[in-house]
Design a protein around this motif. Structure first.
Motif, PDB file in Angstrom:
ATOM      1  N   TRP A   1       0.818  -1.216   0.000  1.00  0.00           N
ATOM      2  CA  TRP A   1       0.000   0.000   0.000  1.00  0.00           C
ATOM      3  C   TRP A   1       0.852   1.266   0.000  1.00  0.00           C
ATOM      4  O   TRP A   1       0.453   2.310  -0.534  1.00  0.00           O
TER       5      TRP A   1
ATOM      6  N   HIS B   1       0.367   5.110  -2.030  1.00  0.00           N
ATOM      7  CA  HIS B   1       0.051   6.180  -1.083  1.00  0.00           C
ATOM      8  C   HIS B   1       1.069   7.315  -1.170  1.00  0.00           C
ATOM      9  O   HIS B   1       0.708   8.483  -1.351  1.00  0.00           O
TER      10      HIS B   1
ATOM     11  N   THR C   1      -1.097  -1.079  -7.141  1.00  0.00           N
ATOM     12  CA  THR C   1      -2.496  -1.211  -6.726  1.00  0.00           C
ATOM     13  C   THR C   1      -3.062  -2.552  -7.150  1.00  0.00           C
ATOM     14  O   THR C   1      -3.787  -3.215  -6.385  1.00  0.00           O
TER      15      THR C   1
ATOM     16  N   LEU D   1      -1.704  -5.015  -4.735  1.00  0.00           N
ATOM     17  CA  LEU D   1      -2.220  -4.810  -3.377  1.00  0.00           C
ATOM     18  C   LEU D   1      -3.594  -5.436  -3.174  1.00  0.00           C
ATOM     19  O   LEU D   1      -3.814  -6.150  -2.182  1.00  0.00           O
TER      20      LEU D   1
ATOM     21  N   THR E   1      -4.966  -8.432  -0.252  1.00  0.00           N
ATOM     22  CA  THR E   1      -5.860  -8.253   0.894  1.00  0.00           C
ATOM     23  C   THR E   1      -6.778  -9.465   1.091  1.00  0.00           C
ATOM     24  O   THR E   1      -7.242  -9.706   2.209  1.00  0.00           O
TER      25      THR E   1
ATOM     26  N   SER F   1      -6.255   6.902  -0.162  1.00  0.00           N
ATOM     27  CA  SER F   1      -5.395   5.823   0.319  1.00  0.00           C
ATOM     28  C   SER F   1      -5.345   5.801   1.845  1.00  0.00           C
ATOM     29  O   SER F   1      -5.264   4.725   2.453  1.00  0.00           O
TER      30      SER F   1
ATOM     31  N   MET G   1      -6.831   2.517   4.066  1.00  0.00           N
ATOM     32  CA  MET G   1      -6.140   1.712   5.078  1.00  0.00           C
ATOM     33  C   MET G   1      -6.875   1.744   6.404  1.00  0.00           C
ATOM     34  O   MET G   1      -6.967   0.722   7.105  1.00  0.00           O
TER      35      MET G   1
END
Length: 324
Positions: free
Chosen positions: A186, A190, A227, A230, A234, A283, A287
């Motif tokens: 992340w 960011h 991205t 990422l 998750t 971003s 989170m």
């Protein structure tokens, strides 16, 4: 001496406290703590000891504050050169570097003591490793020498997730390392979004952030690629780790979809600072909400509701099959 021409004198004790408070860059710390909390709740299966939670978050706060204070000492030259940071306590002359260093050492000592005594030694050592990595690896070796500074340096910001897990379990697991990886992946989207917004500042002081070295288009492309890595990461907490459930999955899917869309829009218009700002601000929200999703998903009440819904669904399906 740097900042001598803009030296300011404190008028009262509260101003002194405020200056030292500013050294810790307090706006950054809550984001680190929410990853710690999310990791703790999953590790404790939704039953976190309140005392341990408070101690771990306070210890993490002091560790992060120590790291940021040393960063302010090390970067005082470039802070003075940039208008955005010129009025920070050290470049403005309100706090002397050696006083800031004593302050940072005291913060680190308090952090280690709290975590070692009230949590465990592993959590304390991980917190100290976060300080060392941020200061020695990121600030000293990476920040001024490579455009990949944020990629590698992202590990420092991901360590609080390990601290939280270790505080609860006294060990580390694949789930802990997966949360670490999520924060690690992340970080480039960011921070590069922020770097796109203030590229001129970094160029002025010779810090080789990716937008300065490779340009806006390459940076936006890298944000897009990270991205795309990422978001699938998750979902590893659901499968194969089975550490989170469907509620977290739904939250991760919704949040991730928005993240992908914003990264795509930025890639299509990489010079647009409005798009970069939109992605940067989102971003942060991403989170925070993702970790909040971890917390809510881990709660016993959530499991009870999920089991009740699953039982009801099975009953309905069975009834339909029998009626046929």
């Amino acid at each position: 001496m740097i900042g001598a021409d803009v030296s300011r004198h404190h008028q009262n004790f509260l101003q002194v406290v405020h200056s030292y408070y500013q050294l810790t860059k307090p706006r950054i710390i809550p984001l680190l703590l929410i990853t710690t909390a999310g990791s703790m709740w999953i590790a404790a299966e939704g039953r976190v000891d309140p005392k341990l939670l408070v101690v771990t978050l306070v210890g993490g706060t002091f560790a992060a504050a120590a790291a940021q204070t040393v960063n302010c000492i090390y970067d005082r030259d470039i802070d003075y050169a940039m208008e955005r940071t010129r009025h920070r306590p050290i470049p403005s002359g309100r706090v002397q570097s050696h006083h800031a260093l004593i302050f940072a050492i005291a913060l680190a000592a308090i952090s280690f003591s709290l975590l070692a005594v009230f949590a465990n030694l592993l959590a304390a050592l991980l917190a100290m490793s976060g300080i060392v990595f941020y200061v020695a690896i990121y600030t000293h070796f990476l920040k001024r020498h490579t455009p990949q500074n944020i990629v590698i340096g992202g590990a420092a910001g991901a360590i609080p997730a390990l601290v939280g897990w270790a505080a609860v379990t006294g060990s580390l697991s694949w789930t802990a390392w997966t949360i670490f990886a999520i924060v690690f992946l992340w970080t480039p989207p960011h921070f590069w979004a922020l770097a796109l917004m203030i590229r001129e500042d970094y160029a002025k002081v010779g810090v080789p952030m990716l937008p300065v070295v490779a340009g806006d288009e390459t940076t936006a492309q890298q944000i897009w690629f990270y991205t795309l890595i990422l978001i699938p990461a998750t979902f590893l907490l659901i499968y194969p780790l089975q550490s989170c459930g469907l509620l977290y999955g739904a939250i991760a899917l919704i949040l991730g979809s928005i993240f992908v869309r914003k990264a795509w829009l930025l890639w299509q218009n990489p010079t647009c600072k409005i798009q970069a700002r939109s992605l940067f601000l989102y971003s942060i929200l991403y989170m925070m909400l993702l970790c909040a999703g971890m917390v809510v998903d881990s709660l016993p009440f959530t499991h009870q509701v999920a089991n009740a819904l699953a039982s009801s669904l099975n009953t309905i399906i069975s009834t339909i099959l029998i009626s046929r």
